[in-house]
Scaffold this motif. Structure first.
Motif, PDB file in Angstrom:
ATOM      1  N   PRO A  97       0.026 -16.748 -39.047  1.00  0.00           N
ATOM      2  CA  PRO A  97      -1.132 -16.345 -39.852  1.00  0.00           C
ATOM      3  C   PRO A  97      -0.827 -16.441 -41.337  1.00  0.00           C
ATOM      4  CG  PRO A  97      -0.052 -14.424 -38.905  1.00  0.00           C
ATOM      5  CD  PRO A  97       0.605 -15.627 -38.289  1.00  0.00           C
ATOM      6  N   SER A  98      -1.881 -16.600 -42.144  1.00  0.00           N
ATOM      7  CA  SER A  98      -1.682 -16.691 -43.588  1.00  0.00           C
ATOM      8  C   SER A  98      -1.010 -15.434 -44.121  1.00  0.00           C
ATOM      9  CB  SER A  98      -3.018 -16.912 -44.295  1.00  0.00           C
ATOM     10  OG  SER A  98      -3.633 -18.097 -43.832  1.00  0.00           O
ATOM     11  N   TRP A  99      -1.419 -14.288 -43.634  1.00  0.00           N
ATOM     12  CA  TRP A  99      -0.753 -13.046 -44.027  1.00  0.00           C
ATOM     13  C   TRP A  99      -0.818 -12.070 -42.869  1.00  0.00           C
ATOM     14  CZ3 TRP A  99      -3.290  -8.427 -43.802  1.00  0.00           C
ATOM     15  CH2 TRP A  99      -4.675  -8.441 -43.863  1.00  0.00           C
ATOM     16  N   GLN A 100       0.123 -11.164 -42.870  1.00  0.00           N
ATOM     17  CA  GLN A 100       0.158 -10.101 -41.882  1.00  0.00           C
ATOM     18  C   GLN A 100       0.845  -8.893 -42.483  1.00  0.00           C
ATOM     19  OE1 GLN A 100       3.041 -10.561 -38.588  1.00  0.00           O
ATOM     20  NE2 GLN A 100       3.555 -12.560 -39.499  1.00  0.00           N
ATOM     21  N   VAL A 101       0.541  -7.736 -41.936  1.00  0.00           N
ATOM     22  CA  VAL A 101       1.231  -6.509 -42.315  1.00  0.00           C
ATOM     23  C   VAL A 101       2.248  -6.199 -41.223  1.00  0.00           C
ATOM     24  CG1 VAL A 101       1.008  -4.039 -42.723  1.00  0.00           C
ATOM     25  CG2 VAL A 101      -0.694  -5.603 -43.645  1.00  0.00           C
ATOM     26  N   ARG A 102       3.506  -6.051 -41.620  1.00  0.00           N
ATOM     27  CA  ARG A 102       4.577  -5.693 -40.700  1.00  0.00           C
ATOM     28  C   ARG A 102       5.061  -4.289 -41.037  1.00  0.00           C
ATOM     29  NH1 ARG A 102       7.409  -9.961 -38.398  1.00  0.00           N
ATOM     30  NH2 ARG A 102       8.622  -8.312 -37.403  1.00  0.00           N
ATOM     31  N   ALA A 103       5.416  -3.524 -40.015  1.00  0.00           N
ATOM     32  CA  ALA A 103       5.904  -2.164 -40.219  1.00  0.00           C
ATOM     33  C   ALA A 103       6.953  -1.840 -39.173  1.00  0.00           C
ATOM     34  CB  ALA A 103       4.762  -1.156 -40.154  1.00  0.00           C
ATOM     35  N   VAL A 104       7.985  -1.097 -39.595  1.00  0.00           N
ATOM     36  CA  VAL A 104       8.999  -0.641 -38.644  1.00  0.00           C
ATOM     37  C   VAL A 104       8.392   0.345 -37.659  1.00  0.00           C
ATOM     38  CG1 VAL A 104      11.197   0.575 -38.418  1.00  0.00           C
ATOM     39  CG2 VAL A 104      10.846  -1.048 -40.291  1.00  0.00           C
ATOM     40  N   LYS A 105       7.558   1.251 -38.178  1.00  0.00           N
ATOM     41  CA  LYS A 105       6.876   2.199 -37.306  1.00  0.00           C
ATOM     42  C   LYS A 105       5.473   2.449 -37.826  1.00  0.00           C
ATOM     43  CE  LYS A 105      10.191   5.014 -34.776  1.00  0.00           C
ATOM     44  NZ  LYS A 105      10.619   6.398 -34.448  1.00  0.00           N
ATOM     45  N   VAL A 106       4.548   2.648 -36.895  1.00  0.00           N
ATOM     46  CA  VAL A 106       3.180   3.038 -37.197  1.00  0.00           C
ATOM     47  C   VAL A 106       2.897   4.306 -36.410  1.00  0.00           C
ATOM     48  CG1 VAL A 106       0.756   2.372 -37.190  1.00  0.00           C
ATOM     49  CG2 VAL A 106       2.509   0.631 -37.531  1.00  0.00           C
ATOM     50  N   LEU A 107       2.499   5.366 -37.104  1.00  0.00           N
ATOM     51  CA  LEU A 107       2.304   6.670 -36.478  1.00  0.00           C
ATOM     52  C   LEU A 107       0.850   7.080 -36.626  1.00  0.00           C
ATOM     53  CD1 LEU A 107       5.453   8.414 -37.995  1.00  0.00           C
ATOM     54  CD2 LEU A 107       5.263   7.287 -35.770  1.00  0.00           C
ATOM     55  N   TYR A 108       0.226   7.428 -35.508  1.00  0.00           N
ATOM     56  CA  TYR A 108      -1.156   7.913 -35.509  1.00  0.00           C
ATOM     57  C   TYR A 108      -1.155   9.399 -35.202  1.00  0.00           C
ATOM     58  CZ  TYR A 108      -5.781   9.021 -33.663  1.00  0.00           C
ATOM     59  OH  TYR A 108      -6.985   9.618 -33.396  1.00  0.00           O
TER      60      TYR A 108
END
Length: 766
Positions: free
Chosen positions: A195-206
């Motif tokens: 993809p042209s851009w993406q958001v990457r994260a080690v952890k996502v907390l809801y």
């Protein structure tokens, strides 16, 4: 085999919540920043945003008979009564509450309440979103669970992937090594691509209690490169805008040095918001910008402003250090609809000095106009109550000479003509103009107009018009107006106006070169008795020039303060040719005055003598590829070009050129009019150099010399401004780098180079 089972709580609903609750993890249009936290090590593996090769969700399972049942289907079903374990294998399908799931294998331990779905798991909700996973485990009476190699594909094409997702007993959700993108992951040929851009994260907390999503180790990757870190990223989990930082803007120019602007979006209410943008410069004092917007029950309004305290380089070249002061700009606009007939529209603009907007590249307007208007629109009537004021930013203009109009009232009422079938229009108008250091003028008039349009048996279109009007004027301080022809006599003045006109158009239509052509001769007779014009102040009929748009007007002056008298005949020819995808439209005409009375038109306007200059326009259009317009005025005696305007747009949406040329050779006295000779060339365009990449640019060149304008200091070829840039655009990302050069100093708006960088993430709130 099909049956209904899983009485009690559904295994699918908590599973869908564990995956789809985070589908909107980046749907808010702004991102709130919290203090950064230490990031834990990433989970092994990499989130895969590509859609797996999984058979679509099947619907062989029957609908559930009750709310606490699941419709179930599988190729094989085994039940071990000793361990109380149910195992379904082969095209397992489940339906419950319009949510459907498929898997290669599902194991349900009735004693522990654990449910395992394995192998090409796919779940689809009623909105069309689909979640994929290698293995799903739900435990503790199906209230918490784990998903491995999760992928959620939303109906709008956005997708969320994680190596591991966990839903806890309290409803909180944690994703490890997650990625989100709204961009396509396949090219036009269907082959996988990044993809042209993406958001990457080690952890996502809801956090279910706070309905908030927090990130650890988040960053934006562009073309696979980790470029923008997002420490402490968080936002509410809903589709509404939320407060937060927007994408920064970066510039570099001669006047201010390096600039960075970081907007902060504050959502006050669902119908109100505020954006505050600090601008930091290396070569100037900081500046603050604010924009407030509101939507009410009857309309909307917007307020935008800039403020700083810094040095001002005057237009006269004085020492800038002696002129440190508050500088700023304020504008506002809005419209309110009180009922179907009554409305209010306003627009206001004001700056502290003449060069502020140019220095900070807010606008290059040389006049700022503030207006308001109250309108009532009826079936046969119209009422307007308006006012306006102007702030000049021009070097040599005196602010006290700028008009303030308050009020401007115009009322019109239409009536059907019961005798001949025409239409009457009654008009009442009043205007008051004041100047702080100039002429003041008040005007009022009442007029009536009758129009009758008929088609003859031979196809001629005939229009008859008659009008009468009575004017009353009052003015003082007339000698403060620089151009004598605009002053009029001071004190009270009155005049009467009457005119009759007959206009005939006779179109001839026929086939031509595989298309259709229309040849339309046109002739118009207008007669008006002598009218007192010179004694009347001229406020709204200035800077006249004969052109195709006013050639057949009954009063060829713009505005009301001047009215052309005498008798004249105007004749012209219009030609139109069209065939599929191609059209040519051309008009040419001239007029002839029947009386010898000297004209009130100044020399150089095209109407000084009894025979007018020749004016025309030609427009050529070929599909969406070409549009060319040429307007001209030729001297009646020498056929010299007195006005020459060319505008052309050539090309497609991705590669095109815009060309423009203007030449005004009126050969007019310096104090005869305030529209002097000018010559200018304009060019702009964009060239697609590769897929999604393009080069764009534009330039303006002043071709005026002292022969055209004695007050001009140009040498006949003076560049004014040009820009050149490169841009990338696709479905979800826009990047542009622009170089601009200005060639004219205006106070502290210095000539020189400036650079700007812009990036926009579409489908993401900043």
């Amino acid at each position: 085999m099909t049956l209904a089972l899983f009485h009690g709580k559904s295994a699918l609903r908590p599973l869908w919540l564990a995956t789809a609750s985070l589908c909107a993890l980046l749907a808010s249009p702004a991102l709130a920043q919290e203090p950064s936290e230490s990031s834990p090590p990433a989970a092994p593996g990499t989130p895969d945003l590509q859609t797996p090769d999984v058979a679509p969700v099947v619907t062989d399972a029957p609908d559930s008979a009750a709310e606490d049942q699941i419709g179930f289907a599988a190729d094989n079903l085994n039940y071990d009564s000793d361990t109380d374990v149910v195992v379904a294998e082969g095209n397992v399908a489940m339906n419950r509450d319009t949510i459907s799931m498929r898997a290669d294998k599902v194991t349900w331990n009735r004693k522990t309440g654990q449910v395992f779905a394995e192998g090409n798991v796919a779940i689809k909700n009623p909105e069309g979103d689909t979640a994929y996973g290698d293995k799903i485990e739900l435990t503790d009476s199906l209230r918490d669970g784990v998903v491995e190699n999760m992928l959620v594909v939303l109906d709008n094409g956005s997708r969320l992937a994680a190596v591991r997702g966990t839903r806890f007993d309290n409803g909180n959700i944690e994703l490890e090594n997650a990625a989100y993108t709204p961009c396509p992951v396949e090219d036009n040929e269907g082959c996988p691509k990044n993809p042209s851009w993406q958001v990457r994260a080690v952890k996502v907390l809801y956090d279910k209690a706070k309905n908030k999503v927090r990130y650890k180790g988040a960053r934006i990757e562009i073309f696979g490169l980790p470029l923008i870190p997002l420490p402490g990223l968080s936002h509410p989990l809903n589709n509404e805008p939320s407060s937060g930082i927007l994408v920064p803007e970066i510039r570099l120019d001669r006047s201010n040095g390096f600039e960075i602007a970081v907007p902060y979006y504050l959502r006050i209410a669902p119908d109100r918001d505020l954006t505050i943008t600090p601008h930091i410069y290396t070569g100037a004092a900081p500046m603050i910008e604010g924009e407030a917007r509101a939507l009410t029950d009857i309309g909307s309004f917007r307020i935008n402003g800039y403020a700083t305290y810094g040095s001002l380089v005057p237009l006269t070249g004085e020492d800038p250090n002696s002129r440190k002061r508050f500088r700023g700009y304020l504008e506002s606009a809005g419209k309110f609809q009180f009922d179907p007939r009554w409305s209010l529209t306003y627009s206001g603009r004001i700056a502290t000095d003449r060069t502020f907007m140019r220095r900070y590249d807010i606008s290059r307007d040389d006049r700022l106009r503030s207006t308001f208007e109250v309108e009532r629109i009826g079936n046969q009537s119209y009422l307007s109550i308006a006012g306006w004021a102007t702030q000049t930013l021009r070097r040599n203009d005196v602010q006290g000479q700028q008009p303030i109009a308050l009020p401007v009232i115009d009322y019109r009422q239409r009536f059907d003509d019961p005798l001949f079938g025409g239409q009457f229009e009654l008009q009442l108008n009043t205007l008051a103009i004041a100047r702080t250091a100039g002429q003041d003028t008040q005007r009022a008039f009442a007029g009536a107009r009758w129009d009758l349009r008929r088609l003859t048996g031979m196809g001629q279109e005939v229009t008859l018009t008659a009008l009468v009007r009575g004017d009353v004027y009052h003015s003082d301080e007339n000698l403060l107006t620089g151009i004598p022809g605009y002053r009029g006599k001071s004190g009270w003045q009155a005049r009467g106006i009457a005119a009759v006109a007959a206009d005939m158009r006779w179109p001839f239509v026929g086939e031509f070169l595989g298309g259709t052509q229309t040849l339309t001769p046109r002739i118009q007779f207008v007669a008006t008795p002598p009218i007192e014009n010179i004694d009347i102040p001229n406020e709204d009929s200035r800077a006249f020039d004969l052109e195709d748009s006013n050639l057949f007007a009954i009063n060829r002056f713009n505005g009301y303060d001047r009215f052309e008298d005498g008798a004249r005949v105007t004749y012209g020819l219009e030609w139109n040719f069209s065939r599929p995808g191609f059209n040519i439209n051309s008009i040419v005409g001239q007029s002839y005055r029947l009386s010898n009375k000297p004209t009130l038109f100044p020399d150089g306007t095209g109407l000084t003598d009894r025979t007018s200059d020749i004016v025309g326009r030609t427009t050529v259009a070929y599909k969406d590829f070409l549009r060319f317009t040429h307007r001209y005025r030729l001297d009646k005696d020498s056929l010299a070009i007195r006005r020459n305007e060319l505008d052309a747009t050539i090309g497609s949406q991705s590669t095109y050129a815009v060309l423009g040329y203007s030449r005004l050779n009126r050969d007019i006295l310096l104090l005869g009019e305030d529209l002097q000779d000018r010559e200018e060339a304009r060019v702009g365009g964009r060239v697609a150099v590769a897929r999604n990449w393009s080069i764009f640019g534009s330039a303006i060149v002043d071709l005026t010399d002292q022969k055209d304008d004695p007050l001009s200091v140009a040498d006949g070829f003076d560049p004014i401004r040009h820009r050149l840039g490169i841009a990338y655009d696709d479905e979800c990302l826009s990047i542009a780098l622009t170089w601009r050069r200005d060639y004219i100093d205006t106070g502290d708006a210095r000539r020189g180079n400036s650079f700007s960088f812009r990036i926009a993430f579409r489908n993401l709130g900043f």
